[in-house]
Scaffold this active site. Structure first.
Site, PDB file in Angstrom:
ATOM      1  N   ASP A 103       2.935  -5.813   3.480  1.00 23.59           N
ATOM      2  CA  ASP A 103       1.820  -6.391   2.950  1.00 23.59           C
ATOM      3  C   ASP A 103       1.527  -6.336   1.300  1.00 23.59           C
ATOM      4  O   ASP A 103       1.998  -5.406   0.720  1.00 23.59           O
ATOM      5  CB  ASP A 103       0.252  -5.810   3.261  1.00 23.59           C
ATOM      6  CG  ASP A 103       0.476  -6.089   4.946  1.00 23.59           C
ATOM      7  OD1 ASP A 103       0.960  -7.182   5.506  1.00 23.59           O
ATOM      8  OD2 ASP A 103      -0.322  -5.179   5.569  1.00 23.59           O
TER       9      ASP A 103
HETATM   10  N1  URA Z   1       2.108  -2.247   9.091  1.00 27.41           N
HETATM   11  C1  URA Z   1       1.079  -3.011   8.367  1.00 27.41           C
HETATM   12  O1  URA Z   1      -0.255  -3.018   8.506  1.00 27.41           O
HETATM   13  N2  URA Z   1       1.217  -3.546   7.003  1.00 27.41           N
HETATM   14  C2  URA Z   1       2.466  -3.337   6.409  1.00 27.41           C
HETATM   15  O2  URA Z   1       2.528  -3.819   5.276  1.00 27.41           O
HETATM   16  C3  URA Z   1       3.447  -2.789   7.196  1.00 27.41           C
HETATM   17  C4  URA Z   1       3.363  -2.405   8.503  1.00 27.41           C
END
Ligand code: URA
Length: 240
Positions: A103
């Site tokens: 993310d």
């Molecule tokens: N899980 C998440 O919620 N975000 C990420 O960036 C990676 C795994």
């Protein structure tokens, strides 16, 4: 392999661009300037220097980055810079892709490759390659929450509860979570389903390969075959 073909395969532009650079005297092969693009070169251990920068020939590209917060894992980011903007032009030209996504606000270990089979192996839940995260939560980490993550939590659109491979408290508000797959926002959704909220998320390792401590956010490095073996070591033999 012809020199111009070797250059093209490493992401130095079209055949025409590569031929022009060789004729311009900008290319050295194993330390010696070569101005004939048709020269036969041996790819094994080949060191190509372009404008003074040396690149070792690699049949496939495998790269690790320390992803900083605020970068999108997309070639076409909407409102923020792309992680691809942190890679040099030859890697982009040879078409490296992110191996799974992190993310915008997540930091840590992010892989790139132009080897489709490798990408598939790394992200396929069937291969069970562990992804290890450190999550800082808004509320204290309780035993009830850890148990829920270990035994399985229900997520929207998932037919069955999902359990972490491993889960341990690190301090009052943070925990280490090991997952076998990488579904959309999986860590944040699992922690929300267990009654808490992620405030910061960092990927520490994949398989047995930890993010190198000396790699600063925004920086990248090549992965060698020993690194690839560590990455592909399946859980639970993976130790890190
Ligand atoms: N899980 C998440 O919620 N975000 C990420 O960036 C990676 C795994």
């Amino acid at each position: 392999m012809k020199l111009c073909r070797a250059l093209q395969s490493q992401g130095f532009g079209s055949r025409r661009d590569c031929v022009a650079r060789v004729y311009a005297g900008a290319v050295a092969v194993n330390g010696v300037v070569c101005d004939d693009p048709e020269t036969e070169v041996d790819p094994a251990g080949l060191a190509l220097a372009l404008d003074g920068v040396t690149w070792t020939y690699r049949e496939k590209a495998y790269v690790l980055m320390h992803k900083p917060a605020g970068y999108e894992c997309s070639h076409h980011p909407s409102h923020h810079p792309s992680v691809f903007s942190l890679l040099p032009a030859p890697l982009l030209q040879r078409g490296v892709q992110c191996v799974g996504r992190l993310d915008l606000d997540t930091t840590g270990l992010l892989l790139f490759s132009d080897d489709g089979q490798f990408i598939h192996r790394m992200i396929s839940p069937k291969k069970g390659i562990a992804k290890i995260y450190r999550a800082t939560c808004a509320e204290p980490v309780t035993d009830v929450m850890l148990n829920a993550l270990r035994t399985g939590v229900s997520l929207n659109d998932e037919p069955a509860p999902i359990a972490a491979l491993a889960c341990e408290r690190l301090d009052s508000v943070s925990l280490r979570l090991t997952l076998a797959e990488g579904k959309y926002h999986q860590v944040k959704r699992m922690i929300a389903a267990a009654g808490n909220r992620v405030e910061a998320l960092h990927r520490e390792a994949i398989g047995s390969h930890a993010l190198p401590a000396d790699l600063s956010p925004g920086h990248w490095r090549w992965l060698e075959s020993a690194d690839l073996r560590q990455l592909e070591r399946p859980w639970p033999s993976a130790t890190f």
